[in-house]
Design a protein around this motif. Structure first.
Motif, PDB file in Angstrom:
ATOM      1  N   ILE A  88      45.983  31.999  32.631  1.00  0.00           N
ATOM      2  CA  ILE A  88      46.632  32.784  33.669  1.00  0.00           C
ATOM      3  C   ILE A  88      46.357  32.145  35.026  1.00  0.00           C
ATOM      4  O   ILE A  88      45.439  31.356  35.176  1.00  0.00           O
ATOM      5  CB  ILE A  88      46.111  34.237  33.681  1.00  0.00           C
ATOM      6  N   PRO A  89      47.143  32.508  36.039  1.00  0.00           N
ATOM      7  CA  PRO A  89      46.844  32.020  37.394  1.00  0.00           C
ATOM      8  C   PRO A  89      45.531  32.586  37.881  1.00  0.00           C
ATOM      9  O   PRO A  89      45.018  33.562  37.346  1.00  0.00           O
ATOM     10  CB  PRO A  89      48.020  32.566  38.223  1.00  0.00           C
ATOM     11  N   LYS A  90      44.997  31.990  38.929  1.00  0.00           N
ATOM     12  CA  LYS A  90      43.758  32.501  39.510  1.00  0.00           C
ATOM     13  C   LYS A  90      43.964  33.920  40.023  1.00  0.00           C
ATOM     14  O   LYS A  90      45.020  34.262  40.532  1.00  0.00           O
ATOM     15  CB  LYS A  90      43.292  31.614  40.672  1.00  0.00           C
ATOM     16  N   SER A  91      42.934  34.739  39.887  1.00  0.00           N
ATOM     17  CA  SER A  91      43.003  36.089  40.426  1.00  0.00           C
ATOM     18  C   SER A  91      42.965  36.034  41.947  1.00  0.00           C
ATOM     19  O   SER A  91      42.256  35.223  42.532  1.00  0.00           O
ATOM     20  CB  SER A  91      41.827  36.922  39.917  1.00  0.00           C
ATOM     21  N   THR A  92      43.737  36.905  42.573  1.00  0.00           N
ATOM     22  CA  THR A  92      43.720  36.977  44.032  1.00  0.00           C
ATOM     23  C   THR A  92      42.716  38.002  44.537  1.00  0.00           C
ATOM     24  O   THR A  92      42.600  38.220  45.733  1.00  0.00           O
ATOM     25  CB  THR A  92      45.122  37.344  44.559  1.00  0.00           C
ATOM     26  N   GLY A  93      41.996  38.633  43.622  1.00  0.00           N
ATOM     27  CA  GLY A  93      40.986  39.597  44.044  1.00  0.00           C
ATOM     28  C   GLY A  93      41.579  40.761  44.797  1.00  0.00           C
ATOM     29  O   GLY A  93      41.128  41.099  45.883  1.00  0.00           O
ATOM     30  N   LEU A  94      42.592  41.391  44.232  1.00  0.00           N
ATOM     31  CA  LEU A  94      43.294  42.451  44.952  1.00  0.00           C
ATOM     32  C   LEU A  94      42.514  43.760  44.991  1.00  0.00           C
ATOM     33  O   LEU A  94      42.157  44.252  46.048  1.00  0.00           O
ATOM     34  CB  LEU A  94      44.670  42.680  44.312  1.00  0.00           C
ATOM     35  N   LEU A  95      42.285  44.344  43.826  1.00  0.00           N
ATOM     36  CA  LEU A  95      41.599  45.618  43.726  1.00  0.00           C
ATOM     37  C   LEU A  95      40.851  45.676  42.404  1.00  0.00           C
ATOM     38  O   LEU A  95      41.242  45.027  41.426  1.00  0.00           O
ATOM     39  CB  LEU A  95      42.592  46.796  43.758  1.00  0.00           C
ATOM     40  N   ALA A  96      39.795  46.462  42.361  1.00  0.00           N
ATOM     41  CA  ALA A  96      39.146  46.746  41.088  1.00  0.00           C
ATOM     42  C   ALA A  96      39.975  47.802  40.371  1.00  0.00           C
ATOM     43  O   ALA A  96      40.484  48.733  40.999  1.00  0.00           O
ATOM     44  CB  ALA A  96      37.727  47.251  41.321  1.00  0.00           C
ATOM     45  N   TYR A  97      40.118  47.647  39.066  1.00  0.00           N
ATOM     46  CA  TYR A  97      40.965  48.575  38.335  1.00  0.00           C
ATOM     47  C   TYR A  97      40.514  48.704  36.890  1.00  0.00           C
ATOM     48  O   TYR A  97      39.673  47.947  36.404  1.00  0.00           O
ATOM     49  CB  TYR A  97      42.429  48.122  38.376  1.00  0.00           C
TER      50      TYR A  97
END
Length: 397
Positions: A88-97
């Motif tokens: 997968i692409p790198k995580s952008t660190g948006l939100l914890a979920y």
């Protein structure tokens, strides 16, 4: 049901559904952002039982990147099957979920794009809350509607998302954009949005800001929040603005949760609210606690919540959108007669435009609707999931 947290490995693997990892910043793809020592719990369903076996594997920062591929491909047991990791692409660190899935959901966001995602509901907490507020309720929904999945998020400055640095301004609008970006990254098209208090305005703002990735039709539930100016409750009720101000003046570290509870009660806050607030304290040492959220950011968010005006989206509801307001019988906030009249007027206009607005009242409940009367709330919300299940031609629920 399975519960999957957002876990991204440095090797590019996505930990499969049914795995949780105990790291502070689970959105980040960088090994350096992980805690030096963590714990992975691998959940495998027992044959013929609705329970999970738990196998704990300790790892160190040094060995994490070396062993992650092995963990992804050889050890993660879900329904007694080994699932391969996905690039997968790198995580952008948006939100914890956290994603809570019904037992019949056989999907993850990295499957073939031709495979449609299952019906998804996003659950949004209120100010000073976290995704944990919805945990037991989401599991109950997933049991009743096993083909649905439920996305629980920690909004910016709250819960595990507090460690993910966000640029200001910290507002209802920016919180909504965070969630829109997250569902886009996960390739989800939510059919239902449920937001409590501050989260209710976030849900309205999501509809206002985006055509996609929101589905049409989409059903929105705004729990005990009006679209416009927030009016504080009467005497003797807890005021969130005053609570936030008091917490900001407390020391950054406290010796015990009970000391905080006692201080809040002495200042006139209810015992129930005091006990709820201290669930946001995390232990740093045997006799030392600190807050898990960003109080400065939360103060800005609450100020935005009081002022945010979202009447435009209510009085001009897009086609295919149905907005439901739920007023708690013993609401913390005053519902002005003017607000109720505007909502009822919007009901008539929306029905003529192929959309919908509806007002509901939850009996025997204060502002904390999912805690005060969970059975009543479950009964009211269940109709939405049955309608959406029927519209999608899905048998069940």
């Amino acid at each position: 049901m399975a519960a999957a947290s957002n876990i991204v490995a440095s090797c590019g693997c996505q930990m499969p559904i049914g795995v949780r990892m105990g790291v502070r910043d689970s959105c980040s793809s960088s090994v350096d952002s992980l805690n030096p020592i963590g714990r992975i719990r691998i959940l495998g369903r027992r044959e013929g039982k609705g329970q999970f076996d738990q196998h704990c594997i300790k790892y160190s920062k040094k060995k994490f990147s070396q062993n992650m591929r092995c963990l992804c491909t050889d050890t993660a047991l879900v329904n007694q099957r080994v699932l391969q990791g996905h690039t997968i692409p790198k995580s952008t660190g948006l939100l914890a979920y956290e994603l809570v899935q019904g037992n019949l959901v056989q999907w993850n966001s990295f499957m073939d794009k031709s495979v449609p995602d299952p019906p998804t509901c996003v659950l949004l907490h209120g100010i000073l809350g976290s995704r944990k507020n919805w945990g037991s309720f989401a599991k109950r929904l997933a049991q009743e509607f096993p083909l649905w999945q439920f996305l629980l998020v920690d909004l910016r400055c709250h819960g595990d998302s507090a460690s993910i640095k966000k640029r200001g301004p910290h507002t209802v609008s920016s919180a909504a954009l965070d969630v829109l970006k997250l569902v886009g990254q996960l390739r989800l098209t939510p059919r239902v949005l449920v937001g409590h208090s501050f989260g209710g305005k976030v849900a309205l703002s999501m509809v206002e800001q985006a055509a996609k990735p929101l589905a049409r039709p989409v059903r929105v539930w705004v729990l005990d929040a009006s679209p416009g100016k927030v009016r504080a409750g009467g005497d003797g009720e807890d005021h969130p603005g005053e609570l936030i101000s008091f917490l900001r003046n407390m020391p950054d570290q406290v010796p015990s949760k009970q000391e905080v509870v006692d201080s809040l009660v002495q200042q006139g806050f209810s015992l129930e609210v005091a006990r709820w607030v201290v669930t946001n304290l995390k232990r740093n040492a045997p006799q030392n606690f600190s807050w898990a959220f960003d109080l400065n950011g939360i103060a800005d968010m609450y100020e935005s919540y009081e002022k945010a005006n979202l009447w435009e989206i209510v009085e001009n509801v897009p086609r295919g959108v149905h907005i439901n307001f739920l007023k708690a019988e013993r609401s913390l906030h005053r519902w002005a007669l003017e607000d109720l009249q505007r909502i009822h007027a919007a009901e008539e206009v929306a029905s003529d435009e192929g959309a919908g607005v509806q007002m509901h009242v939850l009996q025997d409940a204060g502002h904390w609707v999912h805690a005060d009367n969970p059975d009543g709330l479950f009964k009211i919300l269940s109709a939405t999931f049955r309608i959406e299940t029927t519209l999608r031609g899905i048998r069940g629920g």
